[in-house]
Design a protein around this motif. Structure first.
Motif, PDB file in Angstrom:
ATOM      1  N   PHE A   1     -17.277  -8.943   2.134  1.00 28.29           N
ATOM      2  CA  PHE A   1     -16.265  -7.909   2.577  1.00 28.29           C
ATOM      3  C   PHE A   1     -16.640  -6.965   3.346  1.00 28.29           C
ATOM      4  O   PHE A   1     -17.757  -6.186   2.918  1.00 28.29           O
ATOM      5  CB  PHE A   1     -15.362  -7.596   1.600  1.00 28.29           C
ATOM      6  N   THR A   2     -15.936  -6.357   4.530  1.00 27.43           N
ATOM      7  CA  THR A   2     -16.343  -5.072   5.067  1.00 27.43           C
ATOM      8  C   THR A   2     -15.602  -4.192   4.048  1.00 27.43           C
ATOM      9  O   THR A   2     -15.007  -4.530   3.101  1.00 27.43           O
ATOM     10  CB  THR A   2     -15.404  -4.962   6.412  1.00 27.43           C
ATOM     11  N   ARG A   3     -15.874  -2.792   4.337  1.00 21.70           N
ATOM     12  CA  ARG A   3     -14.890  -1.691   3.704  1.00 21.70           C
ATOM     13  C   ARG A   3     -13.494  -2.199   3.850  1.00 21.70           C
ATOM     14  O   ARG A   3     -13.318  -2.392   4.983  1.00 21.70           O
ATOM     15  CB  ARG A   3     -15.305  -0.499   3.768  1.00 21.70           C
ATOM     16  N   PRO A   4     -12.736  -1.914   2.997  1.00 25.06           N
ATOM     17  CA  PRO A   4     -11.186  -2.037   3.139  1.00 25.06           C
ATOM     18  C   PRO A   4     -10.831  -0.969   4.151  1.00 25.06           C
ATOM     19  O   PRO A   4     -11.165   0.121   4.397  1.00 25.06           O
ATOM     20  CB  PRO A   4     -10.486  -2.015   1.719  1.00 25.06           C
ATOM     21  N   PHE A   5      -9.700  -1.422   5.228  1.00 23.00           N
ATOM     22  CA  PHE A   5      -9.090  -0.443   6.161  1.00 23.00           C
ATOM     23  C   PHE A   5      -7.971   0.266   5.717  1.00 23.00           C
ATOM     24  O   PHE A   5      -7.265   0.974   6.097  1.00 23.00           O
ATOM     25  CB  PHE A   5      -9.032  -1.339   7.599  1.00 23.00           C
ATOM     26  N   MET A   6      -7.070  -0.556   4.781  1.00 22.58           N
ATOM     27  CA  MET A   6      -6.020   0.014   4.313  1.00 22.58           C
ATOM     28  C   MET A   6      -5.700  -0.853   2.998  1.00 22.58           C
ATOM     29  O   MET A   6      -6.520  -1.719   2.514  1.00 22.58           O
ATOM     30  CB  MET A   6      -4.694   0.072   4.957  1.00 22.58           C
ATOM     31  N   SER A   7      -4.574  -0.587   2.318  1.00 22.86           N
ATOM     32  CA  SER A   7      -4.140  -1.503   1.044  1.00 22.86           C
ATOM     33  C   SER A   7      -2.484  -1.780   1.214  1.00 22.86           C
ATOM     34  O   SER A   7      -1.905  -1.089   1.806  1.00 22.86           O
ATOM     35  CB  SER A   7      -4.606  -0.714  -0.314  1.00 22.86           C
ATOM     36  N   THR A   8      -2.245  -2.822   0.642  1.00 22.17           N
ATOM     37  CA  THR A   8      -0.977  -3.290   0.525  1.00 22.17           C
ATOM     38  C   THR A   8      -0.531  -3.662  -0.817  1.00 22.17           C
ATOM     39  O   THR A   8      -1.255  -3.985  -1.558  1.00 22.17           O
ATOM     40  CB  THR A   8      -0.556  -4.665   1.372  1.00 22.17           C
ATOM     41  N   GLY A   9       1.017  -3.809  -1.154  1.00 19.91           N
ATOM     42  CA  GLY A   9       1.018  -4.180  -2.538  1.00 19.91           C
ATOM     43  C   GLY A   9       2.597  -4.295  -2.567  1.00 19.91           C
ATOM     44  O   GLY A   9       3.256  -4.761  -1.625  1.00 19.91           O
ATOM     45  N   TYR A  10       2.972  -4.566  -3.851  1.00 21.39           N
ATOM     46  CA  TYR A  10       4.470  -4.871  -4.158  1.00 21.39           C
ATOM     47  C   TYR A  10       5.449  -3.602  -4.022  1.00 21.39           C
ATOM     48  O   TYR A  10       4.959  -2.597  -4.480  1.00 21.39           O
ATOM     49  CB  TYR A  10       4.610  -5.672  -5.253  1.00 21.39           C
ATOM     50  N   VAL A  11       6.210  -3.425  -3.231  1.00 22.37           N
ATOM     51  CA  VAL A  11       7.099  -2.320  -3.267  1.00 22.37           C
ATOM     52  C   VAL A  11       8.688  -2.604  -3.470  1.00 22.37           C
ATOM     53  O   VAL A  11       9.078  -3.729  -3.536  1.00 22.37           O
ATOM     54  CB  VAL A  11       7.100  -1.806  -1.767  1.00 22.37           C
ATOM     55  N   LEU A  12       9.044  -1.300  -3.922  1.00 22.13           N
ATOM     56  CA  LEU A  12      10.406  -1.585  -4.463  1.00 22.13           C
ATOM     57  C   LEU A  12      11.732  -1.431  -3.287  1.00 22.13           C
ATOM     58  O   LEU A  12      11.601  -0.333  -2.593  1.00 22.13           O
ATOM     59  CB  LEU A  12      10.836  -0.355  -5.654  1.00 22.13           C
ATOM     60  N   VAL A  13      12.276  -2.342  -3.100  1.00 26.76           N
ATOM     61  CA  VAL A  13      13.432  -2.143  -2.066  1.00 26.76           C
ATOM     62  C   VAL A  13      15.111  -2.087  -2.686  1.00 26.76           C
ATOM     63  O   VAL A  13      15.026  -2.980  -3.834  1.00 26.76           O
ATOM     64  CB  VAL A  13      13.327  -3.322  -1.077  1.00 26.76           C
ATOM     65  N   THR A  14      16.015  -1.523  -2.248  1.00 24.88           N
ATOM     66  CA  THR A  14      17.301  -1.511  -3.005  1.00 24.88           C
ATOM     67  C   THR A  14      18.406  -1.502  -1.967  1.00 24.88           C
ATOM     68  O   THR A  14      17.956  -1.412  -0.763  1.00 24.88           O
ATOM     69  CB  THR A  14      17.497  -0.204  -3.708  1.00 24.88           C
ATOM     70  N   GLN A  15      19.514  -1.891  -2.391  1.00 29.12           N
ATOM     71  CA  GLN A  15      20.525  -1.909  -1.566  1.00 29.12           C
ATOM     72  C   GLN A  15      22.014  -1.544  -2.503  1.00 29.12           C
ATOM     73  O   GLN A  15      21.629  -1.896  -3.618  1.00 29.12           O
ATOM     74  CB  GLN A  15      20.769  -3.066  -0.699  1.00 29.12           C
ATOM     75  N   GLY A  16      22.935  -1.126  -1.824  1.00 32.09           N
ATOM     76  CA  GLY A  16      24.330  -0.884  -2.374  1.00 32.09           C
ATOM     77  C   GLY A  16      24.353  -0.429  -3.679  1.00 32.09           C
ATOM     78  O   GLY A  16      23.791   0.830  -4.144  1.00 32.09           O
ATOM     79  N   PRO A  17      24.663  -0.962  -4.877  1.00 27.51           N
ATOM     80  CA  PRO A  17      24.877  -0.582  -6.012  1.00 27.51           C
ATOM     81  C   PRO A  17      23.624  -0.163  -6.740  1.00 27.51           C
ATOM     82  O   PRO A  17      23.667   0.781  -7.683  1.00 27.51           O
ATOM     83  CB  PRO A  17      25.536  -1.787  -6.839  1.00 27.51           C
ATOM     84  N   ALA A  18      22.610  -0.629  -6.270  1.00 26.59           N
ATOM     85  CA  ALA A  18      21.151  -0.144  -6.860  1.00 26.59           C
ATOM     86  C   ALA A  18      20.488   0.806  -5.923  1.00 26.59           C
ATOM     87  O   ALA A  18      19.165   1.099  -6.265  1.00 26.59           O
ATOM     88  CB  ALA A  18      20.331  -1.360  -7.159  1.00 26.59           C
ATOM     89  N   SER A  19      21.204   1.629  -5.094  1.00 30.87           N
ATOM     90  CA  SER A  19      20.697   2.704  -4.310  1.00 30.87           C
ATOM     91  C   SER A  19      20.110   3.775  -4.868  1.00 30.87           C
ATOM     92  O   SER A  19      19.093   4.524  -4.538  1.00 30.87           O
ATOM     93  CB  SER A  19      21.651   2.936  -3.203  1.00 30.87           C
TER      94      SER A  19
ATOM     95  N   PRO B   1       4.657   0.128   5.332  1.00 31.99           N
ATOM     96  CA  PRO B   1       4.186   1.331   4.674  1.00 31.99           C
ATOM     97  C   PRO B   1       2.610   1.240   4.781  1.00 31.99           C
ATOM     98  O   PRO B   1       2.106   0.395   4.083  1.00 31.99           O
ATOM     99  CB  PRO B   1       4.730   1.295   3.225  1.00 31.99           C
ATOM    100  N   PHE B   2       2.070   2.421   4.828  1.00 35.36           N
ATOM    101  CA  PHE B   2       0.499   2.459   5.113  1.00 35.36           C
ATOM    102  C   PHE B   2       0.077   2.956   3.715  1.00 35.36           C
ATOM    103  O   PHE B   2       0.710   4.222   2.930  1.00 35.36           O
ATOM    104  CB  PHE B   2       0.297   3.595   5.871  1.00 35.36           C
ATOM    105  N   TYR B   3      -0.617   2.476   3.096  1.00 39.17           N
ATOM    106  CA  TYR B   3      -1.469   2.837   1.642  1.00 39.17           C
ATOM    107  C   TYR B   3      -2.874   2.921   2.039  1.00 39.17           C
ATOM    108  O   TYR B   3      -3.501   1.816   2.321  1.00 39.17           O
ATOM    109  CB  TYR B   3      -1.202   2.182   0.352  1.00 39.17           C
ATOM    110  N   PRO B   4      -3.715   4.034   1.802  1.00 40.81           N
ATOM    111  CA  PRO B   4      -5.027   4.007   1.888  1.00 40.81           C
ATOM    112  C   PRO B   4      -5.591   3.159   0.851  1.00 40.81           C
ATOM    113  O   PRO B   4      -5.189   2.621  -0.207  1.00 40.81           O
ATOM    114  CB  PRO B   4      -5.500   5.652   1.424  1.00 40.81           C
ATOM    115  N   PRO B   5      -6.976   2.797   1.211  1.00 39.57           N
ATOM    116  CA  PRO B   5      -7.670   1.812   0.542  1.00 39.57           C
ATOM    117  C   PRO B   5      -7.884   2.231  -0.894  1.00 39.57           C
ATOM    118  O   PRO B   5      -8.160   3.744  -1.126  1.00 39.57           O
ATOM    119  CB  PRO B   5      -9.252   1.817   1.263  1.00 39.57           C
ATOM    120  N   ILE B   6      -7.798   1.477  -1.798  1.00 43.44           N
ATOM    121  CA  ILE B   6      -8.203   1.793  -3.293  1.00 43.44           C
ATOM    122  C   ILE B   6      -9.648   2.495  -3.361  1.00 43.44           C
ATOM    123  O   ILE B   6      -9.695   3.214  -3.959  1.00 43.44           O
ATOM    124  CB  ILE B   6      -7.811   0.714  -4.335  1.00 43.44           C
TER     125      ILE B   6
END
Length: 335
Positions: A182-200, A328-333
Motif C-alpha cells: 500500500f502507498t500511504r493513504p490519501f484520505m479515509s472513508t466510512g459509514y456516515v449517519l444520514v437522516t430525513q423528515g421525522p428523524a432530522s 465528505p473528506f476525512y483525513p487518513p487515520i
C-alpha cells in the motif's frame, strides 16, 4: 376484296402491339418520384479494422467483448519494460495506472469534460505537476474471488505500475500474495449517519438509541456488526443501494451508509431528501483508509507517491477534489 384469314389475324396482332406500346409510352411519360428517405443518427459506414474508441466503454467495445481484455493502455517500449517503475514513468513521461471502470465516485470511464472520479483527478493532478500524462487500464475489481484475481490479470502482467481504488481493512491477505504494498493513504472513508423528515433531529447514534429510531444499515457489513454490539435499533438491507432505497420509500428515516455512496445516491435519486448529519464523523471502528497499490520492489515509486499525497493533504487539494464530488473528506487515520 377478299382478305385471307391468316392476314386478318396478323393485322389484329399488330394493332394489339401498337396499343400496348402506346400505353407503355404514356406510362413512361409520368414523372417517377422516389419515396422520401429519412436518416436519423450518425452515418455509420463500414470501416476496416479496429478503431480505438474515444472513451473506453467495456459494454460496447468490440475488442473487449471479443475477449481481448486487460491490455496495456499505452505501448511500453521494450527497453522500458524491465526497468524500475519510477524510471519508466520519467522516461515515458506518463503514469500507467489500473482503475475500476465502475467505481463511482472514485473512478469511472467518462467522456470528455465529464468528471472522471476522485482518484483519477488526484492522479491527474500529480502527473500535471510534473508535466506528464496519465494512461488508465480499466479493470473490474468486483470479481468473485476478490481484487487479487484482478491483480493477476493486470498489475502482475506489467500493464500498469499503480493500482487505484484500494481500501486498507487490515484483512488484506491479497497484497503480500501478489507482492503488492500500500502507498500511504490519501484520505479515509466510512459509514456516515444520514437522516430525513421525522428523524432530522437525530444527530448521533446515541440519539437514535435514546429515541428508539430504527437505523438502516447494510447487511453482513462491519456496520451491522457494530449496531449489534452497541444495541442500536436497526434494520438491515442487502448492500448500500437497498439502504438508500429504503430511505427513499420511507421504510427508515435514518441510516448509516458508506460515505462514498452519498454521491451515487444523489446522482441516481435527485429527488432524495435525506442529508448527512452536518459535521458527522464516523466511529473510529467504522472508518477505513484509502490508498493505492504498487509492487513492493518499486520503492522509488512508492516514496514518490507518498510524498505527493502528503503535499496534496497539506495544501488541501485532496479535500477540495473529494468534496467536489459530494463525498465528505476525512483525513487518513494513519498520518
Amino acid at each position: 376484296m377478299r382478305i385471307p384469314v391468316r392476314c386478318t389475324a396478323m393485322l389484329l396482332m399488330a394493332a394489339a402491339m401498337t396499343t400496348v406500346a402506346a400505353r407503355a409510352l404514356a406510362e413512361d411519360a409520368k414523372v417517377f418520384e422516389l419515396e422520401p428517405e429519412y436518416v436519423y443518427g450518425r452515418d455509420r459506414r463500414p470501416q476496416i479494422g479496429y478503431r480505438k474508441p474515444e472513451v473506453f466503454d467495456p459494454l460496447s467495445d468490440r475488442l473487449y467483448q471479443s475477449g481481448y481484455r486487460n491490455f496495456a493502455p499505452t505501448a511500453i517500449p521494450d527497453e522500458l519494460k524491465t526497468v524500475p517503475a519510477m524510471e519508466r514513468v520519467q522516461k515515458m513521461r506518463r503514469i500507467l495506472a489500473c482503475a475500476d471502470a465502475w467505481f463511482w465516485p472514485f473512478s469511472r470511464t467518462a467522456h470528455n469534460n465529464e468528471p472522471a472520479g476522485i482518484e483519477i483527478e488526484i492522479l491527474q493532478a500529480i502527473a500535471k505537476r510534473h508535466g506528464w500524462d496519465v494512461s488508465i487500464a480499466w479493470v473490474n475489481t468486483g470479481m468473485r474471488f476478490g481484487v487479487g484475481v484482478t491483480f493477476g490479470t493486470s498489475v502482475d502482467k506489467g500493464i500498469c505500475d499503480i493500482f487505484l481504488g484500494l481500501t486498507i481493512t487490515n484483512d488484506d491477505h491479497h497484497m503480500p500474495r501478489h507482492k503488492m504494498a500500500f502507498t500511504r493513504p490519501f484520505m479515509s472513508t466510512g459509514y456516515v449517519l444520514v437522516t430525513q423528515g421525522p428523524a432530522s433531529d437525530v444527530k448521533t447514534l446515541d440519539d437514535a438509541k435514546a429515541q428508539n429510531v430504527k437505523v438502516g444499515v447494510p447487511a453482513y457489513s462491519p456496520m451491522s456488526e457494530y449496531a449489534d454490539e452497541h444495541d442500536i435499533p436497526h434494520a438491515t438491507f442487502f448492500q448500500n443501494y437497498q439502504v438508500i432505497d429504503a430511505l427513499i420509500k420511507g421504510q427508515v428515516n435514518a441510516a448509516m451508509i458508506w460515505s462514498g455512496s452519498i454521491s451515487q445516491a444523489k446522482l441516481e435519486h435527485p429527488e432524495a431528501e435525506f442529508e448527512m448529519v452536518k459535521g458527522y464523523r464516523p466511529p473510529d471502528e467504522m472508518r477505513f483508509d484509502n490508498a493505492w497499490g504498487i509492487k513492493e520492489k518499486e520503492v522509488e515509486l512508492l516514496k514518490f507517491i507518498d510524498e505527493e499525497f502528503a503535499a496534496m493533504l497539506k495544501s488541501g487539494e485532496t479535500r477540495r477534489i473529494s468534496e467536489r464530488y459530494g463525498v465528505p473528506f476525512y483525513p487518513p487515520i494513519e498520518q
